[in-house]
Design a protein around this motif. Sequence first.
Motif, PDB file in Angstrom:
ATOM      1  N   LEU A  59       6.562  10.072   1.281  1.00  0.00           N
ATOM      2  CA  LEU A  59       6.150   8.855   0.570  1.00  0.00           C
ATOM      3  C   LEU A  59       7.324   8.209  -0.149  1.00  0.00           C
ATOM      4  CD1 LEU A  59       2.649   9.741  -0.816  1.00  0.00           C
ATOM      5  CD2 LEU A  59       3.260   7.733   0.521  1.00  0.00           C
ATOM      6  N   ALA A  60       8.191   9.041  -0.723  1.00  0.00           N
ATOM      7  CA  ALA A  60       9.351   8.506  -1.424  1.00  0.00           C
ATOM      8  C   ALA A  60      10.183   7.648  -0.475  1.00  0.00           C
ATOM      9  CB  ALA A  60      10.188   9.640  -2.001  1.00  0.00           C
ATOM     10  N   VAL A  61      10.339   8.129   0.746  1.00  0.00           N
ATOM     11  CA  VAL A  61      11.083   7.336   1.731  1.00  0.00           C
ATOM     12  C   VAL A  61      10.342   6.035   2.019  1.00  0.00           C
ATOM     13  CG1 VAL A  61      11.964   7.284   4.083  1.00  0.00           C
ATOM     14  CG2 VAL A  61      12.092   9.390   2.757  1.00  0.00           C
TER      15      VAL A  61
ATOM     16  N   PHE B 107       3.233   5.640  -5.595  1.00  0.00           N
ATOM     17  CA  PHE B 107       3.126   5.658  -7.055  1.00  0.00           C
ATOM     18  C   PHE B 107       2.032   6.615  -7.512  1.00  0.00           C
ATOM     19  CE2 PHE B 107       0.662   4.098 -10.659  1.00  0.00           C
ATOM     20  CZ  PHE B 107       1.599   4.220 -11.664  1.00  0.00           C
ATOM     21  N   VAL B 108       0.856   6.480  -6.910  1.00  0.00           N
ATOM     22  CA  VAL B 108      -0.277   7.301  -7.338  1.00  0.00           C
ATOM     23  C   VAL B 108       0.043   8.782  -7.135  1.00  0.00           C
ATOM     24  CG1 VAL B 108      -2.673   7.908  -6.840  1.00  0.00           C
ATOM     25  CG2 VAL B 108      -1.993   5.506  -6.933  1.00  0.00           C
ATOM     26  N   ILE B 109       0.587   9.094  -5.959  1.00  0.00           N
ATOM     27  CA  ILE B 109       0.757  10.506  -5.627  1.00  0.00           C
ATOM     28  C   ILE B 109       1.936  11.126  -6.375  1.00  0.00           C
ATOM     29  CG2 ILE B 109       1.199  12.084  -3.726  1.00  0.00           C
ATOM     30  CD1 ILE B 109      -0.513  10.280  -2.004  1.00  0.00           C
TER      31      ILE B 109
ATOM     32  N   ILE C 233      -0.262  -2.789 -12.620  1.00  0.00           N
ATOM     33  CA  ILE C 233      -0.704  -1.472 -12.136  1.00  0.00           C
ATOM     34  C   ILE C 233      -1.708  -0.856 -13.111  1.00  0.00           C
ATOM     35  CG2 ILE C 233       1.408  -1.040 -10.829  1.00  0.00           C
ATOM     36  CD1 ILE C 233       2.272   0.913 -12.933  1.00  0.00           C
ATOM     37  N   VAL C 234      -1.656  -1.279 -14.371  1.00  0.00           N
ATOM     38  CA  VAL C 234      -2.639  -0.792 -15.339  1.00  0.00           C
ATOM     39  C   VAL C 234      -3.875  -1.689 -15.331  1.00  0.00           C
ATOM     40  CG1 VAL C 234      -3.067  -0.301 -17.778  1.00  0.00           C
ATOM     41  CG2 VAL C 234      -0.810   0.151 -16.801  1.00  0.00           C
ATOM     42  N   LEU C 235      -3.648  -3.004 -15.375  1.00  0.00           N
ATOM     43  CA  LEU C 235      -4.758  -3.923 -15.618  1.00  0.00           C
ATOM     44  C   LEU C 235      -5.553  -4.325 -14.383  1.00  0.00           C
ATOM     45  CD1 LEU C 235      -3.667  -6.363 -18.446  1.00  0.00           C
ATOM     46  CD2 LEU C 235      -5.436  -4.621 -18.474  1.00  0.00           C
TER      47      LEU C 235
ATOM     48  N   ILE D 258       0.840  -1.199   0.000  1.00  0.00           N
ATOM     49  CA  ILE D 258       0.000   0.000   0.000  1.00  0.00           C
ATOM     50  C   ILE D 258       0.878   1.253   0.000  1.00  0.00           C
ATOM     51  CG2 ILE D 258      -1.617   1.336   1.423  1.00  0.00           C
ATOM     52  CD1 ILE D 258      -2.996  -1.345   2.084  1.00  0.00           C
ATOM     53  N   LEU D 259       2.002   1.193   0.701  1.00  0.00           N
ATOM     54  CA  LEU D 259       2.957   2.310   0.695  1.00  0.00           C
ATOM     55  C   LEU D 259       3.435   2.598  -0.723  1.00  0.00           C
ATOM     56  CD1 LEU D 259       5.588   2.146   3.574  1.00  0.00           C
ATOM     57  CD2 LEU D 259       4.284   4.121   2.790  1.00  0.00           C
TER      58      LEU D 259
END
Lengths: 445, 262
Positions: free
Chosen positions: A114-116, A75-77, A238-240, A69-70
Amino acid sequence: MMGQILFALLLIAAIALFTRSIRRVVRNIRLGRPEPINGRRAERWRTMALVALGQSKMVARPVAGIMHILIYAGFVIINIEVLEIIIDGLFGTHRIGAVLGPFYDFLIGSFEVLAVGVLLACVVFIARRAVLQLPRFRKPEMKGWPSKDAMIILVVEIALMSAFLTMNAADLALQELGDAHYPPAGSYPVSAGLAAAFGLTGLQPASLALIERSAWWFHIIGILAFLNYLPYSKHFHIVLAFPNVWYGKLEPRTQVANMPRITGEVRSMIDPSVPPPEPAPARTVAGAEMPERFGAKDVFDLSWKSLMDAYSCTECGRCTSECPANLTGKLLSPRKIMMDTRDRLEEVGKAIDAKGKWEDDGNSLHTRISEEELWACTTCNACTQACPVNIDPVGIILEMRRYKVMEESSTRPALTGMFNNVENNGAPWAFGPDKRLDWANDVNG
Amino acid sequence: MEQIRIPTMAEFAATGEVPEVLFWVGCAGSFDDRARKITKAFVRILNAAKVKFAVLGQEETCTGDPARRAGNEFLFQMQALQNVTVLNGYGVKRIVTACPHCFNTLKNEYPALGGSYEVLHHTQFINALLKEGRIKVEGGGFQGKRITFHDPCYLGRGNGEYEAPREVLLKLDAALVELKRSRQNGLCCGAGGAQMFKEAEPGTREVNIERSEEALGAKPDVIAAGCPFCNTMLTDGVKHFNKEGEVKVKDIAELIAEASDL
Ligand code: SF4
Ligand code: SF4
């Protein structure tokens, strides 16, 4: 200006290449049998929100789930940050988002945190694969490319996140020096520390700018390259994942879909006044005639949804580690079923690309998936329960069994006996209907 | 004790009466020695609750579940269409069965072939009888005993029913111990998907041994099952570990019938 032109060309090339890959995948998925997906749209949106967006099935394994989830949130943000990078790259601006004022500070600050998080999760995931050697990552189907693929993804993500933080650190140092090209913008809870720790603050503006620009280019080129790596990787999930869950099976797990064609045949067998159904016309797929078959010999005979399943599989092995057949040392691994389906589909797709149409190559799904695997499945659906993106390996197994039994008359000897008993006695054992009520003779016993 | 009569649908039809529910006995319940005991226990419960039920008797035939799962769709549909004709002929509305495989097929797969019924698993039916007060259970011999429940895949993971069997078991005033792999994570007994009727594929051990070992690990007095196939697989597993003297494998219907002295 040169930079902007270069960037624009790069961006266009990356997007064009990605579009081409996506088209190929869509074409390949469409090689499958048409299968109408019935309505229940509200339920589908809800399931997608829960399972794909909300990652509800990931947390069945809490450590992996939370780490995932992290990475997912990161990724999303961080994609918002990529949007800024693209605008800056195209128009020669710098940190265009700064117009948002304090909100921008908040955004950049949270991206850094988030990157961390992503960095940490990737390191844990690498350790899990390389050091802990979890059994589900050590199955035979994971040898070679699949495990390399997983490592590449993790290393690339680490590199991308590091570049992002380096870029910010250099930017901050320049901002503090009062450099005209780097006006104060953003908040840097993590890279501020990095800048100090790596002595960036003592560097000349020219060197800092070089670091900042290099990290910027590395970051965006990396992202564009990664984008084009996706369609060749399990990371394509991540796409499908989203459409795959949306179109997923909503019926009870153990419900097997009906074969209407056979209903027609059986009706005419039972009642001679019912004419047998017209044989379905052959489908033309990729320039080749595909006869209508009972069950699946090759990818063409599977539903397009099964083929989408194959492309959505993340090779996480949650299915296999719950599979009773696999747990007791049998050859069956539901993950391998999905990987084999995808590999075969890719093979078929490549052949079509090379020749412009499909020509039988003498191979099929059964070349990759053995009878021993197929006959080991108990249809318990532990795999479909475990799969975080609602993939259904049992559907493929069942279609392949159907082909074996109905087209090739090939089965396990004991099953032939069972078939005969059901046909002749109406029970899988050799007891006739006249014995069916024998138990009633001594109900109290 | 007076012999309980087992009325058939044909008998009901002859008198113009309609039973409250059709009891679908299933092939295992009809022919398998062990499973017949479950059938009889359930019938004793129906009788005690004064449920007006009927069976199809000789008119019942295999639902086709093992054939379909072994890939023989022709044979499945031969069976299914035959059964649907019989069931619709009698105007059947409600069916109860002690076999999760019959339950799944009748409930989920027959509608596509023109047979739509309200189908209940016997644990759901017994649970309803208890709630309606039509039968009563006062723990009986199982008070304080350790009982563990093995979720049948076709009832639990397949059809989402985890609670009815547990609610019934709680009526026994026993200590219900959950297995590590339970509810949606339950481990298969190894019999589904037509495995019951063939040799297992080669491996390091059998699925029922794995499952029985786990169940025995919970140190139960009784392993409760809700499926005739699970029952056979677990009974064999318990024997494999030479524990048949200490640990009993019993269907939920048997436990209720026994606790109520039926
Ligand atoms: S349904 Fe088949 S493949 Fe899936 S977990 Fe059960 S035995 Fe394994
Ligand atoms: S089928 Fe699902 S659970 Fe299995 S490996 Fe693929 S993504 Fe994971």
